[in-house]
Scaffold this active site. Sequence first.
Site, PDB file in Angstrom:
ATOM      1  N   LYS A 172       1.538 -19.673   3.681  1.00 18.46           N
ATOM      2  CA  LYS A 172       1.763 -18.930   2.443  1.00 18.46           C
ATOM      3  C   LYS A 172       2.675 -17.742   2.713  1.00 18.46           C
ATOM      4  O   LYS A 172       2.286 -16.782   3.361  1.00 18.46           O
ATOM      5  CB  LYS A 172       0.445 -18.420   1.863  1.00 18.46           C
ATOM      6  CG  LYS A 172       0.643 -17.934   0.441  1.00 18.46           C
ATOM      7  CD  LYS A 172      -0.382 -16.904   0.021  1.00 18.46           C
ATOM      8  CE  LYS A 172       0.174 -15.511  -0.038  1.00 18.46           C
ATOM      9  NZ  LYS A 172       1.355 -15.309  -0.835  1.00 18.46           N
ATOM     10  N   GLY A 225       0.201  -8.633   7.923  1.00 17.42           N
ATOM     11  CA  GLY A 225       0.246  -7.890   6.663  1.00 17.42           C
ATOM     12  C   GLY A 225      -0.472  -6.574   6.805  1.00 17.42           C
ATOM     13  O   GLY A 225      -0.626  -6.052   7.918  1.00 17.42           O
ATOM     14  N   THR A 227      -3.398  -3.618   6.811  1.00 20.98           N
ATOM     15  CA  THR A 227      -4.700  -3.525   7.479  1.00 20.98           C
ATOM     16  C   THR A 227      -5.844  -3.773   6.502  1.00 20.98           C
ATOM     17  O   THR A 227      -6.836  -4.430   6.862  1.00 20.98           O
ATOM     18  CB  THR A 227      -4.822  -2.146   8.177  1.00 20.98           C
ATOM     19  OG1 THR A 227      -3.844  -2.118   9.229  1.00 20.98           O
ATOM     20  CG2 THR A 227      -6.191  -1.922   8.773  1.00 20.98           C
ATOM     21  N   THR A 229      -5.844  -5.704   3.800  1.00 22.26           N
ATOM     22  CA  THR A 229      -5.918  -7.151   3.571  1.00 22.26           C
ATOM     23  C   THR A 229      -6.478  -7.846   4.802  1.00 22.26           C
ATOM     24  O   THR A 229      -7.307  -8.763   4.696  1.00 22.26           O
ATOM     25  CB  THR A 229      -4.520  -7.732   3.237  1.00 22.26           C
ATOM     26  OG1 THR A 229      -3.921  -6.919   2.235  1.00 22.26           O
ATOM     27  CG2 THR A 229      -4.601  -9.159   2.748  1.00 22.26           C
ATOM     28  N   GLU A 247      -2.067  -9.467  12.741  1.00 24.98           N
ATOM     29  CA  GLU A 247      -1.038  -8.474  13.091  1.00 24.98           C
ATOM     30  C   GLU A 247      -0.946  -7.528  11.912  1.00 24.98           C
ATOM     31  O   GLU A 247      -0.456  -7.904  10.849  1.00 24.98           O
ATOM     32  CB  GLU A 247       0.321  -9.151  13.306  1.00 24.98           C
ATOM     33  CG  GLU A 247       0.344 -10.146  14.444  1.00 24.98           C
ATOM     34  CD  GLU A 247      -0.023  -9.540  15.769  1.00 24.98           C
ATOM     35  OE1 GLU A 247       0.183  -8.327  15.962  1.00 24.98           O
ATOM     36  OE2 GLU A 247      -0.553 -10.270  16.618  1.00 24.98           O
ATOM     37  N   CYS A 281       6.844  -3.137  10.893  1.00 29.70           N
ATOM     38  CA  CYS A 281       5.597  -2.587  11.439  1.00 29.70           C
ATOM     39  C   CYS A 281       5.845  -1.848  12.753  1.00 29.70           C
ATOM     40  O   CYS A 281       5.021  -1.053  13.179  1.00 29.70           O
ATOM     41  CB  CYS A 281       4.575  -3.703  11.621  1.00 29.70           C
ATOM     42  SG  CYS A 281       5.203  -5.087  12.562  1.00 29.70           S
ATOM     43  N   GLU A 382      -0.164   4.593   7.229  1.00 31.52           N
ATOM     44  CA  GLU A 382       1.089   3.853   7.285  1.00 31.52           C
ATOM     45  C   GLU A 382       1.841   3.993   5.954  1.00 31.52           C
ATOM     46  O   GLU A 382       1.319   3.640   4.903  1.00 31.52           O
ATOM     47  CB  GLU A 382       0.819   2.368   7.566  1.00 31.52           C
ATOM     48  CG  GLU A 382       2.110   1.604   7.809  1.00 31.52           C
ATOM     49  CD  GLU A 382       1.895   0.122   8.085  1.00 31.52           C
ATOM     50  OE1 GLU A 382       1.128  -0.514   7.357  1.00 31.52           O
ATOM     51  OE2 GLU A 382       2.526  -0.386   9.030  1.00 31.52           O
TER      52      GLU A 382
HETATM   53  O1  TXE Z   1       0.623  -6.582   2.078  1.00 35.04           O
HETATM   54  P1  TXE Z   1      -0.460  -7.707   2.110  1.00 35.04           P
HETATM   55  P2  TXE Z   1       0.994  -5.601   0.879  1.00 35.04           P
HETATM   56  C1  TXE Z   1       1.492  -2.862   5.216  1.00 35.04           C
HETATM   57  C2  TXE Z   1       2.301  -1.778   4.571  1.00 35.04           C
HETATM   58  C3  TXE Z   1       2.135  -2.063   3.139  1.00 35.04           C
HETATM   59  C4  TXE Z   1       0.709  -2.507   3.092  1.00 35.04           C
HETATM   60  C5  TXE Z   1       0.341  -3.339   1.922  1.00 35.04           C
HETATM   61  O2  TXE Z   1       1.754  -0.524   4.857  1.00 35.04           O
HETATM   62  O3  TXE Z   1       2.333  -0.936   2.331  1.00 35.04           O
HETATM   63  O4  TXE Z   1       0.561  -3.277   4.251  1.00 35.04           O
HETATM   64  O5  TXE Z   1       1.336  -4.303   1.702  1.00 35.04           O
HETATM   65  C6  TXE Z   1      -1.171 -12.067   1.432  1.00 35.04           C
HETATM   66  N1  TXE Z   1      -6.206 -13.086   1.181  1.00 35.04           N
HETATM   67  N2  TXE Z   1       2.258  -4.001   5.663  1.00 35.04           N
HETATM   68  O6  TXE Z   1      -0.205  -5.315   0.027  1.00 35.04           O
HETATM   69  O7  TXE Z   1      -1.182  -7.764   0.830  1.00 35.04           O
HETATM   70  C7  TXE Z   1       0.059 -11.684   0.647  1.00 35.04           C
HETATM   71  O8  TXE Z   1       0.256 -12.578  -0.428  1.00 35.04           O
HETATM   72  C8  TXE Z   1      -5.232 -13.701   1.879  1.00 35.04           C
HETATM   73  C9  TXE Z   1       2.408  -4.133   7.076  1.00 35.04           C
HETATM   74  O9  TXE Z   1       2.176  -6.111   0.217  1.00 35.04           O
HETATM   75  O10 TXE Z   1      -1.207  -7.530   3.353  1.00 35.04           O
HETATM   76  C10 TXE Z   1       1.123 -11.778   1.711  1.00 35.04           C
HETATM   77  O11 TXE Z   1       1.500 -13.126   1.906  1.00 35.04           O
HETATM   78  N3  TXE Z   1      -3.941 -13.331   1.835  1.00 35.04           N
HETATM   79  C11 TXE Z   1       2.948  -5.420   7.473  1.00 35.04           C
HETATM   80  C12 TXE Z   1       0.407 -11.252   2.949  1.00 35.04           C
HETATM   81  O12 TXE Z   1      -0.987 -11.390   2.657  1.00 35.04           O
HETATM   82  C13 TXE Z   1      -3.621 -12.254   1.092  1.00 35.04           C
HETATM   83  C14 TXE Z   1       3.832  -6.157   6.583  1.00 35.04           C
HETATM   84  C15 TXE Z   1       0.679  -9.801   3.296  1.00 35.04           C
HETATM   85  O13 TXE Z   1       0.461  -9.001   2.171  1.00 35.04           O
HETATM   86  C16 TXE Z   1      -4.608 -11.560   0.355  1.00 35.04           C
HETATM   87  C17 TXE Z   1       3.554  -5.941   5.185  1.00 35.04           C
HETATM   88  C18 TXE Z   1      -5.943 -12.018   0.432  1.00 35.04           C
HETATM   89  N4  TXE Z   1      -6.940 -11.400  -0.216  1.00 35.04           N
HETATM   90  C19 TXE Z   1       2.817  -4.862   4.784  1.00 35.04           C
HETATM   91  N5  TXE Z   1      -4.004 -10.534  -0.284  1.00 35.04           N
HETATM   92  C20 TXE Z   1       3.173  -5.687   8.919  1.00 35.04           C
HETATM   93  N6  TXE Z   1       2.113  -5.633   9.732  1.00 35.04           N
HETATM   94  O14 TXE Z   1       4.265  -5.991   9.334  1.00 35.04           O
HETATM   95  C21 TXE Z   1      -2.693 -10.592   0.027  1.00 35.04           C
HETATM   96  N7  TXE Z   1      -2.450 -11.629   0.855  1.00 35.04           N
END
Ligand code: TXE
Length: 478
Positions: A172, A225, A227, A229, A247, A281, A382
């Site tokens: 996904k 993604g 932390t 989530t 990660e 990140c 972050e």
């Molecule tokens: O990321 P999400 P978001 C950090 C950064 C950002 C914050 C939130 O600080 O502001 O995270 O970003 C999927 N069950 N990073 O909310 O939601 C979502 O569809 C399963 C750091 O946009 O974590 C996407 O495919 N999956 C980071 C993926 O998770 C779920 C990169 C990441 O999105 C879900 C991005 C759920 N309940 C943001 N909810 C890094 N480590 O590089 C969402 N997703």
Amino acid sequence: MITIQNYINGEIVNAQSNEYLDNYNPSTGQVYSKIANSDHVDVDAAFQAAIIAQPQWENTSAEDRFRVMNKIAELIEERLDEFAKAETLDQGKPYWLAKNEMRRAAQNMRFFATAAMQFASESHATENKAINYTLRQAIGVVGCISPWNLPLYLFTWKIAPALAAGNAVIAKPSEFTPMTSYLFSKICIEAGLPNGVLNIIHGLGPKVGQAIVEHKGIKAISFTGGTVTGASIASIAAPKFKKLSLELGGKNPNIIFGDADIDKAIKTTVNTSFMNQGEICLCGSRLYIHSSIYEQVKERLIEAVKALKIGDPLDDSTRIGAIVSKQHFEKVLGYIELAKQEGGKILLGGEAIKPDGFENGWFIQPTLIEGLDSMCRTNQEEIFGPVISISPFDYTDEIIEIANGTEYGLAATIWTENLTLAHRVAQRLQFGIVWVNCWLLRDLRTPFGGMKNSGVGREGGWEAMRFFTEPKNVCIAL
Ligand code: TXE
């Protein structure tokens, strides 16, 4: 208008709901494509295809797996411009950077294609009693959930080792940046990837992502993604005893010691702080400079950052593109306001801007803030945007304590010409990655990931191949 559809059992298909979500171009703020709004029904359909395809894929010779994965890499390289342009329009990043990332996506596929042929396990001779060997077999059907900051680069970083190890994958991509993984699914068909081996489901995280995490038959989840989530995924996956690789976020320190090569440190620090609008990140968002060189480095850095061109992501001279989404744009601006309330002095930037021709896009000036306490929220949470906090320091012990003083532990960068100091500090920093006199210099064989709230497990090289396999000890008595 392009419609981004799912890739299930080797075919490009609509979501069964027949509903669509809007997909925005961050540089114009306009909807420019539609995304399949999938749910657990589509995840189930993908699972049915994957569970049938997986045993055959696992039993395909390593060389044949190599061939098809390598073909995918070649096709990305052939269409580098098309892919890079698509990534730029979808994500907001500069085109030249997207091109580098598409090269890396191809490299991910090729690197793990070769890993399929090289992967080996251990054997242990137990004195005169037995021979033990370890089988590393594919897990079965695995889930890969990737974010929006480096869309195809991180998508391939997960699916490539999963496929190389003989698994079938349900993937996904982020709903904010689905375009290149959609183009990727077409390439998989062209390269002859067997039906059902890879399935790509588009849609919202709490619907599609959650359905993948909850699915009984999906035995391992690799997630990159936020932390928050990550914690929610862990709480669902743990009682189901799924293998998990997470990660997550970072709050990375970039430390410039008094004896550093200042020219090199400043040149790289501009990237460490602002590459991809700070949406990596691994970006260094806390810059610490030894007080003996603080004023000099600060002034020179401000001049270097002032020269960065912000605007049209497709223009080759652009260095700062658009922020990925309106909600993230607002989050980053909110943190700049918070920094001011916490007593921070804005040295540069601090505002949204409207570049000519892109007045409705989500652009933020690269921002340097000084005078913040190391424990304040701006220095602890972050932000994930073009915003850094800068502070002086005097003593090595003091800076190590400050650098380690966050809940995150992803990556740290240090600048010094003193070899002993570099080794000593690297040992004491609580981060999964420590760069000395460089940043983002990557070797795909190295373990990649973070400590503390930055995640669980490591990706890269054999670490990823081990994650996507189940080790089985076979003990043969002599
Ligand atoms: O990321 P999400 P978001 C950090 C950064 C950002 C914050 C939130 O600080 O502001 O995270 O970003 C999927 N069950 N990073 O909310 O939601 C979502 O569809 C399963 C750091 O946009 O974590 C996407 O495919 N999956 C980071 C993926 O998770 C779920 C990169 C990441 O999105 C879900 C991005 C759920 N309940 C943001 N909810 C890094 N480590 O590089 C969402 N997703």
